[in-house]
Write a protein that holds these residues in place. Sequence first.
Motif, PDB file in Angstrom:
ATOM      1  N   PHE A   6     -26.957  20.813  -7.996  1.00 36.80           N
ATOM      2  CA  PHE A   6     -26.525  19.521  -8.491  1.00 36.80           C
ATOM      3  C   PHE A   6     -27.415  18.439  -7.885  1.00 36.80           C
ATOM      4  O   PHE A   6     -28.180  18.693  -6.944  1.00 36.80           O
ATOM      5  N   THR A   7     -27.311  17.231  -8.429  1.00 35.03           N
ATOM      6  CA  THR A   7     -28.190  16.141  -8.015  1.00 35.03           C
ATOM      7  C   THR A   7     -27.443  15.199  -7.084  1.00 35.03           C
ATOM      8  O   THR A   7     -26.354  14.720  -7.420  1.00 35.03           O
ATOM      9  N   MET A   8     -28.028  14.935  -5.926  1.00 35.85           N
ATOM     10  CA  MET A   8     -27.405  14.065  -4.939  1.00 35.85           C
ATOM     11  C   MET A   8     -28.340  12.903  -4.599  1.00 35.85           C
ATOM     12  O   MET A   8     -29.515  13.108  -4.319  1.00 35.85           O
ATOM     13  N   ARG A   9     -27.817  11.690  -4.668  1.00 37.67           N
ATOM     14  CA  ARG A   9     -28.495  10.493  -4.182  1.00 37.67           C
ATOM     15  C   ARG A   9     -27.799  10.061  -2.897  1.00 37.67           C
ATOM     16  O   ARG A   9     -26.574  10.016  -2.832  1.00 37.67           O
ATOM     17  N   GLU A  10     -28.581   9.781  -1.855  1.00 38.05           N
ATOM     18  CA  GLU A  10     -27.999   9.339  -0.591  1.00 38.05           C
ATOM     19  C   GLU A  10     -28.680   8.075  -0.089  1.00 38.05           C
ATOM     20  O   GLU A  10     -29.868   7.844  -0.332  1.00 38.05           O
ATOM     21  N   ILE A  11     -27.906   7.264   0.600  1.00 33.07           N
ATOM     22  CA  ILE A  11     -28.399   6.102   1.344  1.00 33.07           C
ATOM     23  C   ILE A  11     -28.019   6.343   2.802  1.00 33.07           C
ATOM     24  O   ILE A  11     -26.852   6.624   3.102  1.00 33.07           O
ATOM     25  N   VAL A  12     -28.986   6.246   3.689  1.00 35.85           N
ATOM     26  CA  VAL A  12     -28.793   6.631   5.094  1.00 35.85           C
ATOM     27  C   VAL A  12     -29.123   5.461   6.007  1.00 35.85           C
ATOM     28  O   VAL A  12     -30.082   4.711   5.764  1.00 35.85           O
ATOM     29  N   CYS A  13     -28.327   5.305   7.044  1.00 40.03           N
ATOM     30  CA  CYS A  13     -28.617   4.367   8.134  1.00 40.03           C
ATOM     31  C   CYS A  13     -28.734   5.156   9.432  1.00 40.03           C
ATOM     32  O   CYS A  13     -27.866   5.976   9.746  1.00 40.03           O
ATOM     33  N   VAL A  14     -29.803   4.907  10.180  1.00 37.96           N
ATOM     34  CA  VAL A  14     -29.981   5.493  11.507  1.00 37.96           C
ATOM     35  C   VAL A  14     -30.163   4.341  12.483  1.00 37.96           C
ATOM     36  O   VAL A  14     -31.030   3.476  12.281  1.00 37.96           O
ATOM     37  N   GLY A  15     -29.348   4.278  13.532  1.00 40.29           N
ATOM     38  CA  GLY A  15     -29.438   3.158  14.471  1.00 40.29           C
ATOM     39  C   GLY A  15     -28.458   3.319  15.612  1.00 40.29           C
ATOM     40  O   GLY A  15     -28.132   4.434  16.020  1.00 40.29           O
ATOM     41  N   THR A  16     -27.951   2.200  16.097  1.00 39.86           N
ATOM     42  CA  THR A  16     -26.917   2.232  17.124  1.00 39.86           C
ATOM     43  C   THR A  16     -25.576   2.533  16.474  1.00 39.86           C
ATOM     44  O   THR A  16     -25.417   2.465  15.243  1.00 39.86           O
ATOM     45  N   ALA A  17     -24.583   2.822  17.316  1.00 42.14           N
ATOM     46  CA  ALA A  17     -23.240   3.053  16.774  1.00 42.14           C
ATOM     47  C   ALA A  17     -22.754   1.824  16.014  1.00 42.14           C
ATOM     48  O   ALA A  17     -22.185   1.938  14.925  1.00 42.14           O
ATOM     49  N   ALA A  18     -22.985   0.632  16.579  1.00 46.00           N
ATOM     50  CA  ALA A  18     -22.538  -0.595  15.919  1.00 46.00           C
ATOM     51  C   ALA A  18     -23.245  -0.802  14.583  1.00 46.00           C
ATOM     52  O   ALA A  18     -22.624  -1.231  13.600  1.00 46.00           O
ATOM     53  N   GLU A  19     -24.535  -0.490  14.538  1.00 48.02           N
ATOM     54  CA  GLU A  19     -25.278  -0.669  13.285  1.00 48.02           C
ATOM     55  C   GLU A  19     -24.774   0.270  12.195  1.00 48.02           C
ATOM     56  O   GLU A  19     -24.684  -0.120  11.018  1.00 48.02           O
ATOM     57  N   THR A  20     -24.426   1.490  12.560  1.00 44.84           N
ATOM     58  CA  THR A  20     -23.939   2.422  11.543  1.00 44.84           C
ATOM     59  C   THR A  20     -22.536   2.037  11.071  1.00 44.84           C
ATOM     60  O   THR A  20     -22.228   2.161   9.881  1.00 44.84           O
ATOM     61  N   VAL A  21     -21.698   1.553  11.979  1.00 46.15           N
ATOM     62  CA  VAL A  21     -20.362   1.114  11.574  1.00 46.15           C
ATOM     63  C   VAL A  21     -20.463  -0.080  10.628  1.00 46.15           C
ATOM     64  O   VAL A  21     -19.757  -0.146   9.610  1.00 46.15           O
ATOM     65  N   THR A  22     -21.339  -1.024  10.941  1.00 50.34           N
ATOM     66  CA  THR A  22     -21.539  -2.178  10.065  1.00 50.34           C
ATOM     67  C   THR A  22     -22.015  -1.740   8.689  1.00 50.34           C
ATOM     68  O   THR A  22     -21.535  -2.226   7.656  1.00 50.34           O
ATOM     69  N   PHE A  23     -22.959  -0.802   8.650  1.00 54.79           N
ATOM     70  CA  PHE A  23     -23.461  -0.293   7.376  1.00 54.79           C
ATOM     71  C   PHE A  23     -22.337   0.316   6.547  1.00 54.79           C
ATOM     72  O   PHE A  23     -22.217   0.047   5.342  1.00 54.79           O
ATOM     73  N   LEU A  24     -21.497   1.138   7.157  1.00 53.67           N
ATOM     74  CA  LEU A  24     -20.421   1.778   6.407  1.00 53.67           C
ATOM     75  C   LEU A  24     -19.411   0.758   5.897  1.00 53.67           C
ATOM     76  O   LEU A  24     -18.904   0.885   4.775  1.00 53.67           O
ATOM     77  N   ASP A  25     -19.110  -0.265   6.706  1.00 55.04           N
ATOM     78  CA  ASP A  25     -18.208  -1.320   6.246  1.00 55.04           C
ATOM     79  C   ASP A  25     -18.803  -2.044   5.041  1.00 55.04           C
ATOM     80  O   ASP A  25     -18.105  -2.315   4.052  1.00 55.04           O
ATOM     81  N   GLU A  26     -20.085  -2.371   5.126  1.00 54.66           N
ATOM     82  CA  GLU A  26     -20.747  -3.048   4.010  1.00 54.66           C
ATOM     83  C   GLU A  26     -20.798  -2.156   2.773  1.00 54.66           C
ATOM     84  O   GLU A  26     -20.619  -2.626   1.636  1.00 54.66           O
ATOM     85  N   MET A  61     -32.826   1.876  10.828  1.00 57.64           N
ATOM     86  CA  MET A  61     -33.659   2.397   9.748  1.00 57.64           C
ATOM     87  C   MET A  61     -32.760   2.735   8.557  1.00 57.64           C
ATOM     88  O   MET A  61     -31.757   3.440   8.699  1.00 57.64           O
ATOM     89  N   PHE A  62     -33.136   2.209   7.389  1.00 59.56           N
ATOM     90  CA  PHE A  62     -32.381   2.453   6.164  1.00 59.56           C
ATOM     91  C   PHE A  62     -33.278   3.190   5.173  1.00 59.56           C
ATOM     92  O   PHE A  62     -34.384   2.734   4.865  1.00 59.56           O
ATOM     93  N   LEU A  63     -32.797   4.315   4.688  1.00 60.72           N
ATOM     94  CA  LEU A  63     -33.575   5.177   3.802  1.00 60.72           C
ATOM     95  C   LEU A  63     -32.717   5.601   2.619  1.00 60.72           C
ATOM     96  O   LEU A  63     -31.482   5.624   2.702  1.00 60.72           O
ATOM     97  N   THR A  64     -33.361   5.971   1.523  1.00 63.41           N
ATOM     98  CA  THR A  64     -32.652   6.565   0.398  1.00 63.41           C
ATOM     99  C   THR A  64     -33.509   7.660  -0.215  1.00 63.41           C
ATOM    100  O   THR A  64     -34.745   7.599  -0.186  1.00 63.41           O
ATOM    101  N   THR A  65     -32.858   8.674  -0.721  1.00 63.28           N
ATOM    102  CA  THR A  65     -33.562   9.788  -1.351  1.00 63.28           C
ATOM    103  C   THR A  65     -32.641  10.469  -2.346  1.00 63.28           C
ATOM    104  O   THR A  65     -31.405  10.317  -2.286  1.00 63.28           O
ATOM    105  N   ARG A  66     -33.250  11.197  -3.284  1.00 61.49           N
ATOM    106  CA  ARG A  66     -32.515  11.998  -4.254  1.00 61.49           C
ATOM    107  C   ARG A  66     -33.109  13.396  -4.239  1.00 61.49           C
ATOM    108  O   ARG A  66     -34.319  13.557  -4.133  1.00 61.49           O
ATOM    109  N   ASN A  67     -32.243  14.399  -4.352  1.00 59.27           N
ATOM    110  CA  ASN A  67     -32.738  15.765  -4.368  1.00 59.27           C
ATOM    111  C   ASN A  67     -31.770  16.647  -5.142  1.00 59.27           C
ATOM    112  O   ASN A  67     -30.605  16.283  -5.340  1.00 59.27           O
TER     113      ASN A  67
END
Length: 311
Positions: free
Chosen positions: A168-188, A144-150
Motif C-alpha cells: 500500500f502507499t504511505m505518505r509521512e511527515i516527520v519531525c526530528v528534534g527535542t521532545a518539546a519540538e516534537t510535541v509542538t509539531f504533533l499539536d500543530e 528537522m522536518f521531512l516528508t516522503t512517500r513509499n
Amino acid sequence: MTRATASAAGPDRLAALHRIGLSWQPSGQAALRGPLLRLADDCDRAFVRLASLWNAEEERHPASLPAERLQQVGYLRSFPHQATFAARLSPEEPNIDAFLAGPVLDADDRVALSGLSPVTEVLTPAACYHLYNGHQGEVLDQAMFLTTRNTCFRQETHYVPLRRLSSFTMREIVCVGTAAETVTFLDEARTALDLFFGLIDLDLEWLAATDPFFRPEDNPRHLLQRVQPVKYEATYGGDLAIASVNRHHDHFGSGFGLTRDGRPADSCCVAFGLERWLFALTDRHGLDPASWPVLEDAATTVLAKLRGGAA
C-alpha cells in the motif's frame, strides 16, 4: 494461508469501484487507474501541501531497507509476522541450472525455488524508516522536518479491497528534534488535520492505538504504549484508521545516532494510508467523481487559516 476478501465492500460496491479504476488482486494488492488514481494523486498533493506548514523537505527512497539497519531499532523482533523480505536465487550456475531444470512453478503456481542468496533486505514496512536511516549519525542544530512517500509491505491474516492490503502507499511527515519540538509539531498537526477533515466533510474520530507487535504481551514497548499512549489514529466508520500521529520519544534517535542538543533526538510522524483514504472518501461522498471534494484546495485553505491569511 493469507486470504483476500471483498466482504467489507460487498460484490456490488467492488464492481462499482472497478468501474472507476480499481483492480483488486488476490494477493491483497490494488492497482489504480482513471478517477481513483486521480483521487489518490489529489490526496497526496494535499498531504504535501500540509507538509509545507513546516517547510518539510521531500525525500525519495528505494523499496527496501538493509535488515541490519532495521534491527538497530528492533524491528525484526517486534514485527516478524509482518515483515516481507527481498529474496533472489543464488547466482551460481549450478543453482540457476537446477532452477531451470525444474518446473519453475509447481502445481499450485508457487515458484519452485532452488537455493537462495543470503537475505539482507526487508521491503519497506513504513515510509519513515528510510528517513531515520538516511540521516543516521547526524547532529541537528534545529528541528528537522521531512516528508516522503513509499510503497509499504506488510503480511496480514487477510486482505480487504482498499482497507487492508499486502502492499500500500504511505505518505509521512516527520519531525526530528527535542521532545518539546516534537510535541509542538504533533499539536500543530492535529489542529491542521481537524481543520482539513472538516473542510472535506469527513467525520473522523481520534482513537488511542498501539502498534501491532508480535506476541504483544511479551513486548515491553506494547505495555508502555498501553500505559502512555503515543499513537492516535484518525478513524473512519469506527474501525478504519486512515491517518495516525505517532510520538516515538528517542527510540529512532538512539537507534540511528541522531542527536539534538547533545542527546538522542526525539521524533514523531504523521502517516496517511492513501488506499484507505480512497475507501473513506468514496464511501462518504459516493462513487461519482463530480461529488468528490478537491483535497488540495482544502489543504491550501488550511494553510491560509493557520498562517493568518485569508480563508
